[in-house]
Design a protein around this motif. Structure first.
Motif, PDB file in Angstrom:
ATOM      1  N   ALA A 107      22.823  45.853   3.741  1.00  0.00           N
ATOM      2  CA  ALA A 107      24.180  45.665   4.273  1.00  0.00           C
ATOM      3  C   ALA A 107      24.881  44.532   3.534  1.00  0.00           C
ATOM      4  CB  ALA A 107      24.105  45.374   5.771  1.00  0.00           C
ATOM      5  N   LEU A 108      24.154  43.460   3.311  1.00  0.00           N
ATOM      6  CA  LEU A 108      24.728  42.288   2.663  1.00  0.00           C
ATOM      7  C   LEU A 108      25.076  42.585   1.194  1.00  0.00           C
ATOM      8  CD1 LEU A 108      25.306  39.465   3.644  1.00  0.00           C
ATOM      9  CD2 LEU A 108      23.037  38.778   2.871  1.00  0.00           C
ATOM     10  N   ALA A 109      24.163  43.275   0.508  1.00  0.00           N
ATOM     11  CA  ALA A 109      24.403  43.610  -0.898  1.00  0.00           C
ATOM     12  C   ALA A 109      25.635  44.504  -1.027  1.00  0.00           C
ATOM     13  CB  ALA A 109      23.177  44.307  -1.492  1.00  0.00           C
ATOM     14  N   MET A 110      25.779  45.432  -0.095  1.00  0.00           N
ATOM     15  CA  MET A 110      26.951  46.315  -0.153  1.00  0.00           C
ATOM     16  C   MET A 110      28.224  45.553   0.149  1.00  0.00           C
ATOM     17  SD  MET A 110      25.897  50.091   1.114  1.00  0.00           S
ATOM     18  CE  MET A 110      24.607  49.828   2.285  1.00  0.00           C
ATOM     19  N   SER A 111      28.182  44.662   1.133  1.00  0.00           N
ATOM     20  CA  SER A 111      29.429  43.975   1.481  1.00  0.00           C
ATOM     21  C   SER A 111      29.824  42.964   0.405  1.00  0.00           C
ATOM     22  CB  SER A 111      29.342  43.339   2.871  1.00  0.00           C
ATOM     23  OG  SER A 111      28.646  42.123   2.796  1.00  0.00           O
ATOM     24  N   LEU A 112      28.868  42.363  -0.285  1.00  0.00           N
ATOM     25  CA  LEU A 112      29.222  41.420  -1.356  1.00  0.00           C
ATOM     26  C   LEU A 112      29.332  42.136  -2.709  1.00  0.00           C
ATOM     27  CD1 LEU A 112      26.891  38.380  -0.482  1.00  0.00           C
ATOM     28  CD2 LEU A 112      29.356  38.541  -0.100  1.00  0.00           C
ATOM     29  N   ASP A 113      28.951  43.410  -2.727  1.00  0.00           N
ATOM     30  CA  ASP A 113      28.998  44.220  -3.949  1.00  0.00           C
ATOM     31  C   ASP A 113      28.177  43.599  -5.088  1.00  0.00           C
ATOM     32  OD1 ASP A 113      29.654  46.428  -5.446  1.00  0.00           O
ATOM     33  OD2 ASP A 113      31.564  45.601  -6.166  1.00  0.00           O
ATOM     34  N   VAL A 114      26.934  43.270  -4.753  1.00  0.00           N
ATOM     35  CA  VAL A 114      26.005  42.723  -5.760  1.00  0.00           C
ATOM     36  C   VAL A 114      24.687  43.506  -5.677  1.00  0.00           C
ATOM     37  CG1 VAL A 114      26.975  40.389  -5.774  1.00  0.00           C
ATOM     38  CG2 VAL A 114      25.139  40.940  -4.156  1.00  0.00           C
ATOM     39  N   PRO A 115      23.859  43.464  -6.727  1.00  0.00           N
ATOM     40  CA  PRO A 115      22.590  44.210  -6.683  1.00  0.00           C
ATOM     41  C   PRO A 115      21.560  43.597  -5.746  1.00  0.00           C
ATOM     42  CG  PRO A 115      22.848  43.081  -8.795  1.00  0.00           C
ATOM     43  CD  PRO A 115      24.104  42.825  -8.028  1.00  0.00           C
ATOM     44  N   MET A 116      20.577  44.420  -5.366  1.00  0.00           N
ATOM     45  CA  MET A 116      19.424  43.945  -4.591  1.00  0.00           C
ATOM     46  C   MET A 116      18.254  43.704  -5.540  1.00  0.00           C
ATOM     47  SD  MET A 116      19.429  46.737  -1.545  1.00  0.00           S
ATOM     48  CE  MET A 116      18.200  45.954  -0.481  1.00  0.00           C
ATOM     49  N   VAL A 117      17.369  42.808  -5.126  1.00  0.00           N
ATOM     50  CA  VAL A 117      16.125  42.605  -5.865  1.00  0.00           C
ATOM     51  C   VAL A 117      14.982  42.598  -4.846  1.00  0.00           C
ATOM     52  CG1 VAL A 117      14.871  41.161  -7.502  1.00  0.00           C
ATOM     53  CG2 VAL A 117      17.374  41.095  -7.486  1.00  0.00           C
ATOM     54  N   GLY A 118      14.094  43.591  -4.935  1.00  0.00           N
ATOM     55  CA  GLY A 118      12.938  43.668  -4.034  1.00  0.00           C
ATOM     56  C   GLY A 118      11.821  42.773  -4.557  1.00  0.00           C
ATOM     57  N   VAL A 119      11.380  41.836  -3.718  1.00  0.00           N
ATOM     58  CA  VAL A 119      10.421  40.814  -4.171  1.00  0.00           C
ATOM     59  C   VAL A 119       9.063  41.027  -3.504  1.00  0.00           C
ATOM     60  CG1 VAL A 119       9.920  38.328  -4.061  1.00  0.00           C
ATOM     61  CG2 VAL A 119      12.240  39.115  -4.618  1.00  0.00           C
ATOM     62  N   ASN A 120       8.013  40.895  -4.269  1.00  0.00           N
ATOM     63  CA  ASN A 120       6.655  40.896  -3.708  1.00  0.00           C
ATOM     64  C   ASN A 120       6.385  39.525  -3.085  1.00  0.00           C
ATOM     65  OD1 ASN A 120       3.642  40.130  -4.065  1.00  0.00           O
ATOM     66  ND2 ASN A 120       3.655  42.354  -4.056  1.00  0.00           N
ATOM     67  N   THR A 136      12.300  33.767  -6.517  1.00  0.00           N
ATOM     68  CA  THR A 136      11.626  34.841  -7.273  1.00  0.00           C
ATOM     69  C   THR A 136      12.644  35.933  -7.617  1.00  0.00           C
ATOM     70  OG1 THR A 136       9.611  34.312  -6.083  1.00  0.00           O
ATOM     71  CG2 THR A 136       9.623  36.388  -7.299  1.00  0.00           C
ATOM     72  N   GLY A 137      13.560  36.216  -6.684  1.00  0.00           N
ATOM     73  CA  GLY A 137      14.638  37.165  -6.964  1.00  0.00           C
ATOM     74  C   GLY A 137      15.480  36.699  -8.143  1.00  0.00           C
ATOM     75  N   LEU A 138      15.717  35.393  -8.197  1.00  0.00           N
ATOM     76  CA  LEU A 138      16.493  34.831  -9.314  1.00  0.00           C
ATOM     77  C   LEU A 138      15.771  35.042 -10.652  1.00  0.00           C
ATOM     78  CD1 LEU A 138      18.436  31.500  -9.356  1.00  0.00           C
ATOM     79  CD2 LEU A 138      16.691  31.850 -11.087  1.00  0.00           C
ATOM     80  N   SER A 186      15.754  38.187 -15.609  1.00  0.00           N
ATOM     81  CA  SER A 186      14.995  38.885 -16.648  1.00  0.00           C
ATOM     82  C   SER A 186      15.263  40.394 -16.597  1.00  0.00           C
ATOM     83  CB  SER A 186      13.503  38.577 -16.524  1.00  0.00           C
ATOM     84  OG  SER A 186      13.005  39.016 -15.281  1.00  0.00           O
ATOM     85  N   GLY A 187      16.330  40.780 -15.889  1.00  0.00           N
ATOM     86  CA  GLY A 187      16.808  42.163 -15.981  1.00  0.00           C
ATOM     87  C   GLY A 187      16.310  43.124 -14.924  1.00  0.00           C
ATOM     88  N   THR A 188      15.632  42.602 -13.886  1.00  0.00           N
ATOM     89  CA  THR A 188      15.115  43.502 -12.847  1.00  0.00           C
ATOM     90  C   THR A 188      16.000  43.482 -11.607  1.00  0.00           C
ATOM     91  OG1 THR A 188      12.875  43.049 -13.601  1.00  0.00           O
ATOM     92  CG2 THR A 188      13.093  44.033 -11.418  1.00  0.00           C
ATOM     93  N   THR A 189      16.511  44.651 -11.220  1.00  0.00           N
ATOM     94  CA  THR A 189      17.168  44.789  -9.922  1.00  0.00           C
ATOM     95  C   THR A 189      16.587  46.034  -9.251  1.00  0.00           C
ATOM     96  OG1 THR A 189      18.980  46.076 -10.869  1.00  0.00           O
ATOM     97  CG2 THR A 189      19.352  43.700 -10.632  1.00  0.00           C
ATOM     98  N   VAL A 236       5.659  41.301 -14.607  1.00  0.00           N
ATOM     99  CA  VAL A 236       6.178  39.927 -14.571  1.00  0.00           C
ATOM    100  C   VAL A 236       7.061  39.716 -15.810  1.00  0.00           C
ATOM    101  CG1 VAL A 236       5.562  37.488 -14.401  1.00  0.00           C
ATOM    102  CG2 VAL A 236       4.178  39.190 -13.250  1.00  0.00           C
ATOM    103  N   THR A 237       8.300  40.189 -15.676  1.00  0.00           N
ATOM    104  CA  THR A 237       9.230  40.206 -16.826  1.00  0.00           C
ATOM    105  C   THR A 237       9.743  38.814 -17.173  1.00  0.00           C
ATOM    106  OG1 THR A 237      10.877  40.760 -15.163  1.00  0.00           O
ATOM    107  CG2 THR A 237      10.033  42.576 -16.485  1.00  0.00           C
ATOM    108  N   TRP A 238       9.551  37.841 -16.285  1.00  0.00           N
ATOM    109  CA  TRP A 238      10.139  36.519 -16.477  1.00  0.00           C
ATOM    110  C   TRP A 238       9.180  35.514 -17.117  1.00  0.00           C
ATOM    111  CZ3 TRP A 238       8.940  39.049 -12.054  1.00  0.00           C
ATOM    112  CH2 TRP A 238       7.946  38.502 -11.224  1.00  0.00           C
ATOM    113  N   ILE A 239       7.948  35.944 -17.419  1.00  0.00           N
ATOM    114  CA  ILE A 239       7.016  35.048 -18.119  1.00  0.00           C
ATOM    115  C   ILE A 239       6.619  35.720 -19.425  1.00  0.00           C
ATOM    116  CG2 ILE A 239       4.737  33.950 -18.074  1.00  0.00           C
ATOM    117  CD1 ILE A 239       4.885  33.821 -15.081  1.00  0.00           C
TER     118      ILE A 239
END
Ligand code: AMP
Ligand code: MG
Length: 336
Positions: A97-110, A296-298, A303-306, A325-328
């Protein structure tokens, strides 16, 4: 600057935070506390659903008060798993809901990886062997060839759950871990208990049951002490073997059970003997928190993951070693 809002809610803690590369800008937490017994998954999920919008509203207010605007937020991160299904679904719904209202991507984090990354952010550790010990999880992990590999893990329940379960049986209130630690300090003797390490894995449920049974013959203090000595020695043994195997020279402690001073002491002695450095983050970054998901989402976002909405379904048994682990970069690693 990149700015990410993250929401954590895998179990008992609903916590949301906004971070940038430098620091945590805002954080709001609402903790579910069971009236009796342990965590009830449905009640925890109801708690999260009841507080979700209030937590986000307070978080955005705090963000504005610190001189920012919601349009500065680049992505919405959320804990996608592992955790209690009902809790995860509640958090994912809020994140969508938040991603849609701010119109930004989501990032699913382990969630397990988030415990590691906040530790790497908030301590000097760079490439550690990680002992992650919480309610539901117990794992020894380290980065190798693009993934956080699981070197050892529990074969049944997490060490936190084992402590909580035993404590509940002994009539102590939830969470039991800190109470067991306090009683253990008053012990005068060791009681023999199961010590279960199989290869690089460990098991706690037999130990938890044996400790409960031992209460009929021994004092609560001695049983708490012996439970801790065995459980923590098992964890330290596997952590040490992971250090030897990987050739790394740092250990990072993560998860709520990491608050335990006896566990820290045992890890500290082991690291000292091996010439490894031992790192423990500040208490507020050890248990489940929104900042670890946001940070971790940042890293993932940069590093290009959404995570497209149609792939944002939760995974209660999400394994950290399935995440790229695209960021290391592997610059510190030889060809394997
Ligand atoms: P987490 O799931 O990472 O938020 O951690 C929660 C778990 O940490 C619960 O099982 C608690 O009983 C446990 N815990 C918290 N403080 C301590 C402590 N001082 N000693 C042992 N376990 C603890
Ligand atoms: Mg956790």
């Amino acid at each position: 600057m990149t700015t990410v809002l993250g929401i954590e809610g895998t179990a008992w803690n609903l916590s949301a935070a906004i971070v940038d590369e430098d620091d945590v800008i805002a954080e709001v937490t609402e903790t579910y506390r069971p009236a009796t017994g342990g965590i009830h998954p449905r009640e925890a999920a109801q708690h999260h659903a009841m507080y979700a919008s209030n937590v986000i509203e307070r978080l955005l207010n705090e963000f504005r008060e610190n001189g920012h605007h919601p349009k500065d937020i680049d992505a919405i991160a959320f804990s996608q798993g592992p955790g209690l299904g009902a809790c995860l679904r509640t958090v994912a719904t809020s994140a969508r809901a938040l991603a849609m209202s701010l119109d930004v991507p989501m990032v699913g984090v382990n969630h397990c990886i988030a415990h590691i990354e906040i530790g790497r952010w908030k301590t000097p550790a760079t490439d550690p062997v990680v002992l992650y010990v919480s309610g539901g999880n117990s794992q020894v992990l380290a980065h190798r060839a693009g993934k956080y590999r699981i070197f050892g893990e529990t074969l049944d329940i997490g060490i936190g759950n084992a402590l909580d379960k035993f404590a509940r049986g002994a009539g102590l209130s939830h969470p039991g871990g800190p109470k067991v630690e306090a009683y253990a300090k008053e012990s005068t003797g060791y009681v023999k208990m199961p010590y279960v390490v199989k290869g690089m894995d460990f098991s706690f449920s037999g130990l938890s049951t044996a400790a409960k049974d031992a209460l009929s013959k021994h004092s609560l203090e001695d049983v708490c002490y012996s439970f801790q000595e065995n459980a923590f020695a098992m964890l330290v043994e596997v952590t040490e073997r992971a250090l030897a195997h990987t050739g790394k020279n740092e250990v990072l402690l993560a998860g709520g059970v990491g608050a335990n001073m006896r566990l820290r002491e045992m890890l500290d002695v082991m690291c000292d003997d091996r010439g490894a450095r031992f790192y423990v983050p500040e208490r507020k970054f050890m248990g489940d928190n929104g900042a670890m998901i946001a940070y971790t989402g940042l890293l993932m976002f940069k590093s290009g993951t959404t995570t497209p909405i149609d792939q944002s379904h939760v995974d209660p048994s999400f394994r950290p070693d399935t995440v790229d682990v695209t960021w290391i970069t592997d610059k510190h690693e030889e060809v394997l």
